[in-house]
Design a protein around this motif. Structure first.
Motif, PDB file in Angstrom:
ATOM      1  N   ARG A  52       0.994  -1.315  -0.126  1.00 37.56           N
ATOM      2  CA  ARG A  52       0.004  -0.032   0.035  1.00 37.56           C
ATOM      3  C   ARG A  52       0.918   1.296   0.030  1.00 37.56           C
ATOM      4  N   SER A  56       0.766   4.297  -2.694  1.00 38.96           N
ATOM      5  CA  SER A  56       0.664   5.539  -2.057  1.00 38.96           C
ATOM      6  C   SER A  56       1.726   6.760  -2.530  1.00 38.96           C
ATOM      7  N   VAL A  59       1.020   7.458  -6.307  1.00 37.44           N
ATOM      8  CA  VAL A  59       0.085   8.649  -6.512  1.00 37.44           C
ATOM      9  C   VAL A  59       0.840   9.970  -5.872  1.00 37.44           C
ATOM     10  N   GLN A  60       1.509  10.176  -4.916  1.00 33.42           N
ATOM     11  CA  GLN A  60       2.307  11.213  -4.777  1.00 33.42           C
ATOM     12  C   GLN A  60       3.248  11.871  -5.918  1.00 33.42           C
ATOM     13  N   LYS A  63       0.567  13.078  -8.446  1.00 33.48           N
ATOM     14  CA  LYS A  63      -0.419  13.901  -8.127  1.00 33.48           C
ATOM     15  C   LYS A  63       0.169  15.305  -8.251  1.00 33.48           C
ATOM     16  N   GLY A  70      -1.039  17.380  -0.147  1.00 32.79           N
ATOM     17  CA  GLY A  70      -1.929  16.925  -1.132  1.00 32.79           C
ATOM     18  C   GLY A  70      -2.883  15.890  -0.573  1.00 32.79           C
ATOM     19  N   ARG A  71      -2.931  15.907   1.015  1.00 34.27           N
ATOM     20  CA  ARG A  71      -3.742  14.894   1.720  1.00 34.27           C
ATOM     21  C   ARG A  71      -4.970  15.336   1.429  1.00 34.27           C
ATOM     22  N   SER A  72      -5.935  14.286   1.135  1.00 30.04           N
ATOM     23  CA  SER A  72      -7.236  14.544   0.649  1.00 30.04           C
ATOM     24  C   SER A  72      -8.378  13.710   1.514  1.00 30.04           C
ATOM     25  N   ARG A  75     -11.291  11.717  -0.316  1.00 33.20           N
ATOM     26  CA  ARG A  75     -10.764  10.451  -0.440  1.00 33.20           C
ATOM     27  C   ARG A  75     -10.586   9.339   0.844  1.00 33.20           C
ATOM     28  N   GLU A  76      -9.890  10.122   1.615  1.00 31.83           N
ATOM     29  CA  GLU A  76      -9.762   9.108   3.074  1.00 31.83           C
ATOM     30  C   GLU A  76     -11.187   8.589   3.398  1.00 31.83           C
ATOM     31  N   ILE A  79     -12.276   5.921   1.603  1.00 26.95           N
ATOM     32  CA  ILE A  79     -11.409   4.311   2.027  1.00 26.95           C
ATOM     33  C   ILE A  79     -12.074   3.821   2.980  1.00 26.95           C
ATOM     34  N   ILE A 103      -1.924   6.018   6.472  1.00 24.29           N
ATOM     35  CA  ILE A 103      -1.649   6.779   5.372  1.00 24.29           C
ATOM     36  C   ILE A 103      -0.637   7.817   5.626  1.00 24.29           C
ATOM     37  N   LEU A 107       2.835   8.451   3.531  1.00 20.93           N
ATOM     38  CA  LEU A 107       3.264   9.677   3.132  1.00 20.93           C
ATOM     39  C   LEU A 107       4.787  10.022   3.665  1.00 20.93           C
TER      40      LEU A 107
HETATM   41  C1  LIG Z   1      -2.620   8.572  -2.293  1.00 18.15           C
HETATM   42  C2  LIG Z   1      -3.349   9.719  -2.041  1.00 18.15           C
HETATM   43  O1  LIG Z   1      -2.836  10.816  -1.403  1.00 18.15           O
HETATM   44  C3  LIG Z   1      -3.162  10.735  -0.040  1.00 18.15           C
HETATM   45  C4  LIG Z   1      -2.775   9.285   0.489  1.00 18.15           C
HETATM   46  C5  LIG Z   1      -3.848   8.348   0.535  1.00 18.15           C
HETATM   47  C6  LIG Z   1      -3.541   7.040   0.883  1.00 18.15           C
HETATM   48  O2  LIG Z   1      -2.548   6.678   1.164  1.00 18.15           O
HETATM   49  O3  LIG Z   1      -4.635   6.191   0.454  1.00 18.15           O
HETATM   50  C7  LIG Z   1      -5.191   9.027   0.399  1.00 18.15           C
HETATM   51  C8  LIG Z   1      -5.634  10.363   0.408  1.00 18.15           C
HETATM   52  C9  LIG Z   1      -4.384  11.223   0.467  1.00 18.15           C
HETATM   53  O4  LIG Z   1      -4.620  11.786   1.651  1.00 18.15           O
HETATM   54  C10 LIG Z   1      -4.578  10.053  -2.978  1.00 18.15           C
HETATM   55  O5  LIG Z   1      -4.953  11.190  -2.834  1.00 18.15           O
HETATM   56  O6  LIG Z   1      -5.257   9.276  -3.568  1.00 18.15           O
END
Ligand SMILES: C=C(O[C@@H]1C=C(C(=O)O)C=C[C@H]1O)C(=O)O
Length: 117
Positions: A52, A56, A59-60, A63, A70-72, A75-76, A79, A103, A107
């Motif tokens: 995982r 992630s 995505v970093q 993005k 960029g924490r979202s 989206r969290e 999940i 998460i 990061l």
């Molecule tokens: C991976 C991302 O970036 C960050 C990390 C996430 C994760 O580890 O699942 C989810 C959302 C964001 O806070 C994303 O935006 O999808």
């Protein structure tokens, strides 16, 4: 000694139990047995957490605003909601705490990778 895992009548072999399922805690009779089962789950968890974190990190990299800025939260939340169907014992509030730590650790590992590159 009975097996703490549910019997799955659909499984091919007669008398087989589904060791990927959640065991019945009442059927575990010793601390040693419980710890052995926990160790096996934790070994799988470590592999999944590592996988995982790598996803992630991807995505970093992709993005526009990656990393902590960029924490979202939306989206969290999605999940956690999707996961809570599979984790009724934990429920969404505990899962949110767990996933926030997962998460954040991902990061952090991604930031460390980038600072080494
Ligand atoms: C991976 C991302 O970036 C960050 C990390 C996430 C994760 O580890 O699942 C989810 C959302 C964001 O806070 C994303 O935006 O999808």
């Amino acid at each position: 000694m009975s097996c703490p895992f549910p019997y799955d009548g659909r499984m091919e072999r007669r008398g087989s139990h589904d060791h990927a399922a959640t065991p019945d805690p009442e059927k575990i009779t010793t601390v040693a047995e419980a710890r052995e089962l926990i160790d096996a789950v934790d070994a799988q968890l470590a592999v999944l957490l590592e996988r995982r974190a790598a996803l992630s990190a991807a995505v970093q990299r992709l993005k526009p605003v990656g990393g902590y800025p960029g924490r979202s939260p939306g989206r969290e939340r999605e999940i956690v909601e999707a996961m809570s169907a599979h984790a009724p014992r934990l429920g969404p509030e505990r899962l949110a705490l767990i996933m926030s730590a997962v998460i954040e650790a991902g990061l952090d590992a991604a930031a460390e990778d980038r600072s080494r590159a």
